[in-house]
Every structure is written in C-alpha cells, then in structure tokens.
Design an enzyme around this catalytic site. Structure first.
Site, PDB file in Angstrom:
ATOM      1  N   ALA A   1       1.044  -1.196  -0.007  1.00 54.92           N
ATOM      2  CA  ALA A   1       0.024  -0.120   0.094  1.00 54.92           C
ATOM      3  C   ALA A   1       0.855   1.237  -0.047  1.00 54.92           C
ATOM      4  O   ALA A   1       1.037   1.905   0.940  1.00 54.92           O
ATOM      5  CB  ALA A   1      -0.934  -0.157   1.318  1.00 54.92           C
TER       6      ALA A   1
ATOM      7  N   LEU B   1       1.031   5.166  -4.161  1.00 57.00           N
ATOM      8  CA  LEU B   1       1.208   5.839  -5.428  1.00 57.00           C
ATOM      9  C   LEU B   1       2.250   7.076  -5.175  1.00 57.00           C
ATOM     10  O   LEU B   1       2.045   8.094  -5.812  1.00 57.00           O
ATOM     11  CB  LEU B   1      -0.030   6.172  -6.138  1.00 57.00           C
TER      12      LEU B   1
ATOM     13  N   CYS C   1      -7.048   3.670  -9.393  1.00 56.02           N
ATOM     14  CA  CYS C   1      -7.228   4.549  -8.442  1.00 56.02           C
ATOM     15  C   CYS C   1      -8.412   5.034  -7.968  1.00 56.02           C
ATOM     16  O   CYS C   1      -9.356   4.805  -8.897  1.00 56.02           O
ATOM     17  CB  CYS C   1      -6.486   5.863  -9.175  1.00 56.02           C
TER      18      CYS C   1
ATOM     19  N   LYS D   1      -4.848   0.272 -18.017  1.00 59.79           N
ATOM     20  CA  LYS D   1      -4.310  -0.893 -17.204  1.00 59.79           C
ATOM     21  C   LYS D   1      -5.458  -1.230 -16.201  1.00 59.79           C
ATOM     22  O   LYS D   1      -5.990  -0.471 -15.453  1.00 59.79           O
ATOM     23  CB  LYS D   1      -2.957  -0.375 -16.328  1.00 59.79           C
TER      24      LYS D   1
ATOM     25  N   ASN E   1      -3.486  -5.331 -12.742  1.00 60.35           N
ATOM     26  CA  ASN E   1      -2.887  -4.601 -11.575  1.00 60.35           C
ATOM     27  C   ASN E   1      -3.231  -5.385 -10.351  1.00 60.35           C
ATOM     28  O   ASN E   1      -3.499  -6.748 -10.353  1.00 60.35           O
ATOM     29  CB  ASN E   1      -3.772  -3.233 -11.140  1.00 60.35           C
ATOM     30  N   THR E   2      -2.777  -5.050  -9.106  1.00 57.96           N
ATOM     31  CA  THR E   2      -2.899  -6.140  -7.784  1.00 57.96           C
ATOM     32  C   THR E   2      -4.350  -6.235  -7.368  1.00 57.96           C
ATOM     33  O   THR E   2      -5.365  -5.250  -7.593  1.00 57.96           O
ATOM     34  CB  THR E   2      -2.203  -5.275  -6.502  1.00 57.96           C
TER      35      THR E   2
ATOM     36  N   GLY F   1       2.709 -10.794  -7.348  1.00 59.45           N
ATOM     37  CA  GLY F   1       3.575 -11.906  -7.016  1.00 59.45           C
ATOM     38  C   GLY F   1       3.032 -13.206  -7.542  1.00 59.45           C
ATOM     39  O   GLY F   1       1.996 -13.244  -8.119  1.00 59.45           O
TER      40      GLY F   1
ATOM     41  N   GLY G   1       1.335 -10.058 -13.796  1.00 53.37           N
ATOM     42  CA  GLY G   1       1.041 -10.930 -12.720  1.00 53.37           C
ATOM     43  C   GLY G   1       1.912 -11.916 -12.284  1.00 53.37           C
ATOM     44  O   GLY G   1       1.679 -13.167 -12.727  1.00 53.37           O
TER      45      GLY G   1
HETATM   46  C1  LIG Z   1       5.646  -1.813  -4.634  1.00 57.28           C
HETATM   47  C2  LIG Z   1       4.468  -1.950  -5.995  1.00 57.28           C
HETATM   48  C3  LIG Z   1       4.113  -0.472  -6.650  1.00 57.28           C
HETATM   49  C4  LIG Z   1       3.309  -0.538  -7.551  1.00 57.28           C
HETATM   50  N1  LIG Z   1       3.127   0.767  -7.972  1.00 57.28           N
HETATM   51  C5  LIG Z   1       2.106   0.731  -9.225  1.00 57.28           C
HETATM   52  C6  LIG Z   1       1.987   2.196  -9.845  1.00 57.28           C
HETATM   53  O1  LIG Z   1       2.446   3.327  -9.530  1.00 57.28           O
HETATM   54  N2  LIG Z   1       1.095   2.083 -10.863  1.00 57.28           N
HETATM   55  C7  LIG Z   1       0.580   0.911 -11.301  1.00 57.28           C
HETATM   56  O2  LIG Z   1      -0.273   0.916 -12.306  1.00 57.28           O
HETATM   57  N3  LIG Z   1       0.817  -0.206 -10.779  1.00 57.28           N
HETATM   58  C8  LIG Z   1       1.645  -0.339  -9.631  1.00 57.28           C
HETATM   59  N4  LIG Z   1       1.891  -1.670  -9.117  1.00 57.28           N
HETATM   60  C9  LIG Z   1       1.289  -2.754  -9.625  1.00 57.28           C
HETATM   61  C10 LIG Z   1       2.001  -3.404 -10.604  1.00 57.28           C
HETATM   62  O3  LIG Z   1       2.712  -2.801 -11.778  1.00 57.28           O
HETATM   63  C11 LIG Z   1       1.634  -4.939 -11.322  1.00 57.28           C
HETATM   64  O4  LIG Z   1       0.506  -4.453 -11.842  1.00 57.28           O
HETATM   65  C12 LIG Z   1       1.456  -5.819 -10.148  1.00 57.28           C
HETATM   66  O5  LIG Z   1       2.285  -5.785  -9.320  1.00 57.28           O
HETATM   67  C13 LIG Z   1       1.247  -7.277 -10.450  1.00 57.28           C
HETATM   68  O6  LIG Z   1       2.382  -7.730 -11.222  1.00 57.28           O
HETATM   69  P1  LIG Z   1       3.672  -8.580 -10.427  1.00 57.28           P
HETATM   70  O7  LIG Z   1       2.812  -9.624  -9.720  1.00 57.28           O
HETATM   71  O8  LIG Z   1       4.637  -9.170 -11.554  1.00 57.28           O
HETATM   72  O9  LIG Z   1       4.089  -7.671  -9.352  1.00 57.28           O
HETATM   73  C14 LIG Z   1       2.674  -1.796  -7.909  1.00 57.28           C
HETATM   74  C15 LIG Z   1       3.135  -3.131  -7.505  1.00 57.28           C
HETATM   75  C16 LIG Z   1       3.784  -3.006  -6.557  1.00 57.28           C
HETATM   76  C17 LIG Z   1       4.489  -4.453  -5.809  1.00 57.28           C
END
Ligand SMILES: Cc1cc2nc3c(=O)[nH]c(=O)nc-3n(C[C@H](O)[C@H](O)[C@H](O)COP(=O)(O)O)c2cc1C
Length: 306
Positions: A73, A76, A133, A168, A195-196, A220, A246
């Site tokens: 968390a 941003l 957001c 996204k 996204n997450t 992750g 993802g």
């Molecule tokens: C620490 C962190 C910061 C992130 N910041 C952003 C962000 O600023 N904007 C965004 O669109 N996604 C953000 N994400 C999401 C990632 O770009 C990605 O969509 C998400 O983590 C899933 O991919 P992954 O499992 O490979 O990490 C963030 C993820 C993490 C872990």
C-alpha cells in the site's frame, strides 16, 4: 547457425524489440536499475505511476510479505509529472527502449490535465493509464471497477493526447471482459492487466493489519493463475493488443501469458527478488522459440490449444 528468432512485437503501434517490459512501481524511474540491467535490452520501461502533483504516499508499514507474494500500500508515491519531465526523463531519452508513462488521478479532470501535459513533453512513447485509483467523487470506489467510470477516464485522456494509449485494468471486478470492452470503446489502443488484487494480512499477536493502510494490493506468483485467466478472457473479448502482468518470475511464466493471448508482458514483483529477471526472461523466451523451432514470437501469441 540458424537465424535468431524474431522477438519483436507492436503494442498500441509502438514497436518493441522484445515483449518484456517492466511493470509500473517496481522499477522506479528506470535509472535505479541501470547498474544491474542493460536497459537497452528491455522491450519497454513503464515508470512509476505519476500524478499532477508530487505525492508522499501512505505511512509505513506499507509492504508485507505473504505466501508466494506481497501486499503493498505504497499509495502511489511519486515525484509528480513536472519533476519527472525535468529530472528523470532526460536520462531515459538516452536509451533506445521505449518509455511508457503510467498516470493516475483522483478525478476524471485530473487524468485529463495530466494527459494534456504529457502531450507537450518530448520523448514519451506511450501512456499507460492506471484506472485502479480511487475516485474521490464517488466515495473512493476505483474507476477501474465500474465500466462507465473506466470509460470516462479513458475517453478524457484520449481526447487530450494522440500518444499510444494503454489502459491498465483492475482485477477486482466480477467480469473483466466488460471493463476491457469499455476502455477499448473509449479509445484505448491496448490493455494491460492485471494490477494488484486487494488483500489483507493480520498480525495475530497485536491484532493489527500488517500494513498501516489495512488493505493492500497483492502481487507476485500468488496472483499468476488469476492473471492468466483474465488475460485469456480479455483476449477473447477485444481486438487490441494485450499486455499480461501478474507474478511473472521466469520465461515459462511469461510464456503462459503469451500463449493465452498476450502480445507482451510486464515484470513487477520479480524485480525485487531478482533485479535481472527481465533479462533472464528475454533470454528464456528466445531459447523456447529455438527449442520449439518457432521463427517468430507471433507464432506463439494466442496459440493456446483447446
Ligand atoms: C511496490 C509496488 C508498487 C506498484 N506501483 C504501481 C503504480 O504506481 N502504478 C500501477 O499502475 N501499478 C503499480 N503496481 C502494480 C504492478 O505494476 C503490477 O500490476 C502488479 O504488481 C502485478 O504484477 P507482479 O505480480 O509482477 O508484481 C505496483 C506494484 C508493487 C508491488
């Protein structure tokens, strides 16, 4: 020796030398990784999510490790669009890799003003719009979970910039295809997902959430099967290129997304575990193509058998 396979793809009209990009928020503004990664080898760099004004993000603790993943968390946190343009972009412009700017706002007008500003800045290959957001005008519900709100954001950005536009998507929805169609209808040239996933972890000794914001975004390998499923569904629903995100740690993980219908991928959390993950993934995809006697990555994209 046989000719090396062709790894190039086009996303929203932008040519990428290979399909491996960095995911926003996990690779800083690029330069932070330059001692460990030859940035010119990447297919694309997506920078940390930018807003009109600088943002300090959420108070700590804002990261917690969970089984096969992490919750974050960060809120941003970023330097704001002006400092990005003045201090971060000049270095990125020295690279041959296309730079995607990821943007977010708390209102449709904020997204629109950002798009207007980005349109004036040289050296940006494309815009990735983070619609996960919260919308302050609708009680903090994220734009990306409501097809009308998602449409309004993408249309507002589309009207103010002719840069390639990638929406996204948030996975925190019942039917990803509804949102995918909505953003394409509004003018997105590509969609990236996921996204997450919203999650929460409790420290049972002090009975507090493990992050100060209480809930956070799960990323992750834990989320990968959900992400692959959503990419596959989105690929059936829309005609624009899809960028899969993802839990990608290895070339095999990336290939799952490509076979399911993604034309490119983004690597996020893996950068924290192995800063050179992106390069290993590029090499591994090339080795896979050679091993399976594919001359071009396009033979693999969307090749799922069923
Ligand atoms: C620490 C962190 C910061 C992130 N910041 C952003 C962000 O600023 N904007 C965004 O669109 N996604 C953000 N994400 C999401 C990632 O770009 C990605 O969509 C998400 O983590 C899933 O991919 P992954 O499992 O490979 O990490 C963030 C993820 C993490 C872990």
């Amino acid at each position: 020796m046989a000719q090396a396979p062709d790894l190039s793809v086009r996303i929203a009209g932008v040519p990428l030398k290979n399909p491996v990009m960095t995911a926003s928020g996990t690779f800083g503004y690029g330069r932070e990784f330059s001692l460990l990664v030859d940035l010119n080898r990447l297919g694309g760099i997506v920078v940390k999510g930018l807003s009109l004004e600088p943002s300090r993000g959420n108070p700590p603790p804002r990261i917690a490790e969970t089984p096969c993943g992490m919750l974050n968390a960060i809120g941003l946190e970023n330097v704001g669009i002006e400092a990005f343009a003045a201090e971060k972009l000049p270095y990125l412009q020295t690279l041959s890799t296309p730079v995607w700017v990821n943007i977010y706002g708390k209102s449709v007008e904020a997204y629109a003003r950002l798009a207007e500003r980005i349109q004036e800045i040289e050296g940006i290959a494309g815009v990735e719009v983070n619609i996960s957001c919260p919308n302050v005008k609708s009680g903090g519900v994220a734009f990306g979970v409501d097809p009308q709100a998602a449409h309004a954001v993408i249309r507002a950005v589309r009207e103010r910039t002719d840069l390639p536009l990638m929406a996204k998507l948030s996975p925190n929805v019942t039917d990803i295809t509804v949102i995918a169609r909505s953003v394409v209808e509004a003018g997105a040239d590509a969609v990236s997902l996921i996204n997450t996933l919203t999650g929460m972890a409790v420290d049972v000794e002090n009975r507090r959430s493990r992050i100060a914001n209480i809930t956070g975004g799960l990323s992750g390998p834990a989320i990968r099967p959900v992400a692959v499923r959503m990419v596959w569904q989105a690929a059936q629903a829309v005609d624009v290129p899809i960028v899969g995100i993802g839990g990608i740690l290895t070339a095999s993980d990336a290939l799952e997304f490509l076979i399911a219908g993604a034309s490119a991928v983004q690597v996020g959390t893996a950068n924290f575990v192995n800063p050179r993950a992106t390069l290993d993934i590029i090499d591994g995809i090339e080795a896979y193509l050679v091993r399976h006697r594919f001359t071009s990555l396009t033979d693999v994209i969307g090749s799922l058998q069923w």
